[in-house]
Design a protein around this motif. Sequence first.
Motif, PDB file in Angstrom:
ATOM      1  N   LEU A  74       0.854  -1.185   0.000  1.00  0.00           N
ATOM      2  CA  LEU A  74       0.000   0.000   0.000  1.00  0.00           C
ATOM      3  C   LEU A  74       0.887   1.231   0.000  1.00  0.00           C
ATOM      4  N   CYS A  75       0.617   2.135  -0.926  1.00  0.00           N
ATOM      5  CA  CYS A  75       1.459   3.318  -1.054  1.00  0.00           C
ATOM      6  C   CYS A  75       0.645   4.471  -1.630  1.00  0.00           C
ATOM      7  N   PRO A  76       1.191   5.679  -1.569  1.00  0.00           N
ATOM      8  CA  PRO A  76       0.507   6.806  -2.196  1.00  0.00           C
ATOM      9  C   PRO A  76       0.442   6.618  -3.714  1.00  0.00           C
ATOM     10  N   VAL A  77      -0.576   7.190  -4.338  1.00  0.00           N
ATOM     11  CA  VAL A  77      -0.737   7.080  -5.791  1.00  0.00           C
ATOM     12  C   VAL A  77       0.521   7.569  -6.512  1.00  0.00           C
ATOM     13  N   SER A  78       1.174   8.572  -5.972  1.00  0.00           N
ATOM     14  CA  SER A  78       2.329   9.181  -6.633  1.00  0.00           C
ATOM     15  C   SER A  78       3.522   8.237  -6.790  1.00  0.00           C
ATOM     16  N   ILE A  96       3.090   4.648  -7.080  1.00  0.00           N
ATOM     17  CA  ILE A  96       2.689   3.345  -7.610  1.00  0.00           C
ATOM     18  C   ILE A  96       3.529   2.955  -8.816  1.00  0.00           C
ATOM     19  N   TRP A 108       7.033   1.895  -7.800  1.00  0.00           N
ATOM     20  CA  TRP A 108       7.069   0.541  -7.249  1.00  0.00           C
ATOM     21  C   TRP A 108       7.043  -0.506  -8.359  1.00  0.00           C
ATOM     22  N   HIS A 144      -5.346  -0.663  -9.137  1.00  0.00           N
ATOM     23  CA  HIS A 144      -5.644   0.760  -9.026  1.00  0.00           C
ATOM     24  C   HIS A 144      -6.586   1.145 -10.152  1.00  0.00           C
ATOM     25  N   ALA A 187      -1.238  -1.284  -4.478  1.00  0.00           N
ATOM     26  CA  ALA A 187      -2.485  -0.515  -4.444  1.00  0.00           C
ATOM     27  C   ALA A 187      -2.263   0.779  -3.677  1.00  0.00           C
ATOM     28  N   SER A 188      -3.121   1.749  -3.937  1.00  0.00           N
ATOM     29  CA  SER A 188      -3.046   3.016  -3.220  1.00  0.00           C
ATOM     30  C   SER A 188      -3.897   2.945  -1.965  1.00  0.00           C
ATOM     31  N   TYR A 189      -3.635   3.872  -1.058  1.00  0.00           N
ATOM     32  CA  TYR A 189      -4.434   3.939   0.154  1.00  0.00           C
ATOM     33  C   TYR A 189      -5.903   4.187  -0.195  1.00  0.00           C
ATOM     34  N   THR A 222      -7.565   3.425  -2.885  1.00  0.00           N
ATOM     35  CA  THR A 222      -8.207   2.233  -3.461  1.00  0.00           C
ATOM     36  C   THR A 222      -8.635   1.279  -2.348  1.00  0.00           C
TER      37      THR A 222
END
Length: 75
Positions: A25-29, A31, A34, A51, A69-71, A73
């Motif tokens: 899980l990470c910020p969209v910025s 993704i 990663w 996402h 995935a983003s937080y 999502t």
Amino acid sequence: MGLGKTLQVLALIADRKSKGPTLVLCPVSVIDNWASQASQHVPHLKVYVFHGSRDRKKSSLEDHDIVIASYATML
């Protein structure tokens, strides 16, 4: 930044591959970063970016080693 944290986590995920898929899980910025780092440093692992609008392919999630995935999502 630039300390190799992503690479260290990817190495850990690769080491624990036999235990099943890993959710990142990470910020969209970050993704894309990663996904890019995974394909570059652990190309033998299958990556799935979870996402977007209502992406719910549960069967395909189980076929991957890393699910990113983003937080938002997950909410």
